[in-house]
Design a protein around this motif. Structure first.
Motif: not given
Length: 355
Positions: A167, A205, A208-209, A211-214
C-alpha cells in the motif's frame, strides 16, 4: 566511393513504394517511365491519397498491432545472463556507461519477488525508484517496472501478506506520477501521456483491491501463537523489526495487547534501529517518570531512518565490477570470488548509477 551527387533516384522521375521497394512509375500506354506524375494523371481522376491508400492502411494496421502488443505485454525483457558489468566511463575496450534502466532490465527482479528472502529488498528498491529515479529509466525499463509491480500486487493478493508494505509503495508511486504528469509535465516521462494515465488508473485499481482484501482464517487447528508460553511469545515478537507490526499484533487478542506494551520489547526495538546518541536526543518520560520507549520509537522513526536488514541482497564484485544476486555465478577471474563481493542495500544500488 561515397555518393556526393543528388538523390540516386534522380529528380526527373516519379517513384512509388511497393512491397519490393521503390520502383519508378511506369506508363502503361507508352511502356516508358513517367517523368512527371502530375502531368500523366488528370487532376479529377488522380488522387495521391487514394493512390497510396492501401500502403497507408498496411502501415497503420501494423502500427496499431505493435502498440496493442506493447500495451498488453506482461513479460519482462529477459537476458540469458543474470548479471551486469557496471562501468562508469569509456575505455579502449568499452565505450559508454551502465545506466540504472539497463541494470534494472538485466537483473532478474521478476523472479526475485517470488523468493521470500528477496521480496522486501525488491519492494524497497521499487519504492526508491518511484520517489526519485522514475524519469531516469528508459521506456523498456519503465514498462518492466510496471509489469514487476503488477506481479508484486498479485502475489500479495494471493498470499495475503505484506499488505501495508505494498500500500505504501503504490501510494508513493501514485504521488510521484501525479507530480510528474500535472506539475512538471509529460515530457519527463517516456511514452504517450494517455499510457501513463492508464497506468495511474491501474494503480488506483490495485489500491482498491488491497483495501477490499479479506484475510481468510487458516483451517489449521493445531497449536496457535497464543498457545505458546509467554517467554516464547515475547521471543518471537522481538524478531519483528517494525513497531507497527507489534501494534497490529496487539490488536488480535487481549493477552497479546498486554505483551505488545512490554517496555523491554520497545527498548530493544529502539536500540536495534537507532544509536545511543539519537536516542538521547529524543527522550520521552511517562507519567510514572520512566522512559516511554514506545512513544520514543515512533518519534525516532520520524526523525531518523530505520536500520534495514534483508535476507538476500545484490552483490557487487570489487574485482571484476559485476553486479548480480547472491549465489549467481558470474565470470570472475579472482581466486576467491566470494571474498571480493560486497552487499548493496537498495539505496547503494541507486547511488551506484549516479554520475
Amino acid at each position: 566511393m561515397p555518393f556526393l551527387g543528388q538523390d540516386w533516384r534522380s529528380p526527373g522521375q516519379s517513384w512509388v513504394k511497393t512491397a519490393d521497394g521503390w520502383t519508378r512509375f511506369l506508363d502503361e500506354k507508352s511502356g516508358g517511365y513517367v517523368g512527371d506524375l502530375s502531368s500523366f494523371c488528370k487532376k479529377d481522376d488522380y488522387n495521391k491519397e487514394n493512390l497510396f491508400n492501401s500502403l497507408n492502411y498496411d502501415v497503420a494496421a501494423k502500427k496499431r498491432k505493435k502498440d496493442l502488443l506493447n500495451n498488453k505485454a506482461k513479460i519482462q525483457y529477459f537476458h540469458q545472463e543474470k548479471w551486469i558489468y557496471v562501468h562508469k566511463g569509456s575505455t579502449k575496450e568499452r565505450h559508454g556507461y551502465c545506466t540504472l534502466g539497463e541494470a534494472f532490465n538485466r537483473l532478474d527482479f521478476s523472479s526475485a519477488i517470488l523468493d521470500s528472502r528477496r521480496f522486501n529488498y525488491v519492494v524497497r528498491l521499487l519504492e526508491l525508484i518511484a520517489k526519485s529515479q522514475l524519469t531516469s529509466l528508459s521506456g523498456i525499463a519503465q514498462k518492466n517496472y510496471m509489469n514487476i509491480l503488477e506481479k508484486v500486487v498479485q502475489k500479495v493478493l494471493e498470499d495475503q501478506q505484506n499488505i501495508r508494505l505494498i500500500r505504501e509503495l503504490l501510494q508513493t508511486l501514485y504521488t510521484s506520477l501525479c507530480t510528474l504528469v500535472q506539475r512538471v509535465g509529460k515530457s519527463v516521462l517516456v511514452g504517450n501521456i494517455n499510457m501513463w494515465v492508464h497506468r495511474m488508473e491501474s494503480i488506483l485499481h490495485w489500491q482498491q483491491q488491497l483495501n477490499n482484501i479479506q484475510i481468510t482464517r487458516p483451517a489449521f487447528k493445531g497449536t496457535t501463537f497464543t498457545d505458546l508460553p509467554l517467554c516464547l511469545q515475547l521471543n518471537i515478537m522481538q524478531r519483528l523489526s517494525d513497531g507497527r507490526d507489534l501494534v497490529s499484533l496487539g490488536q488480535v487478542a487481549p493477552d497479546l495487547q498486554v505483551l505488545s506494551e512490554d517496555r523491554l520489547l520497545w527498548k530493544k526495538l529502539c536500540q536495534y534501529h537507532f544509536t545511543d546518541r539519537q536516542i538521547r536526543k529524543r527522550l520521552i518520560l511517562s507519567d510514572k517518570g520512566q522512559l516511554d520507549w514506545k512513544k520514543m520509537y515512533f518519534k525516532l522513526i520520524r526523525c531518523y531512518p530505520r536500520k534495514e536488514q534483508y535476507g538476500d541482497t545484490l552483490q557487487l564484485c570489487r574485482h571484476c565490477h559485476i553486479l548480480s544476486w547472491k549465489g549467481t555465478d558470474h565470470p570472475c577471474t579472482a581466486n576467491n570470488p566470494e571474498s571480493c563481493s560486497t552487499s548493496l542495500s537498495p539505496q547503494d544500488f541507486i547511488n551506484l548509477f549516479r554520475f
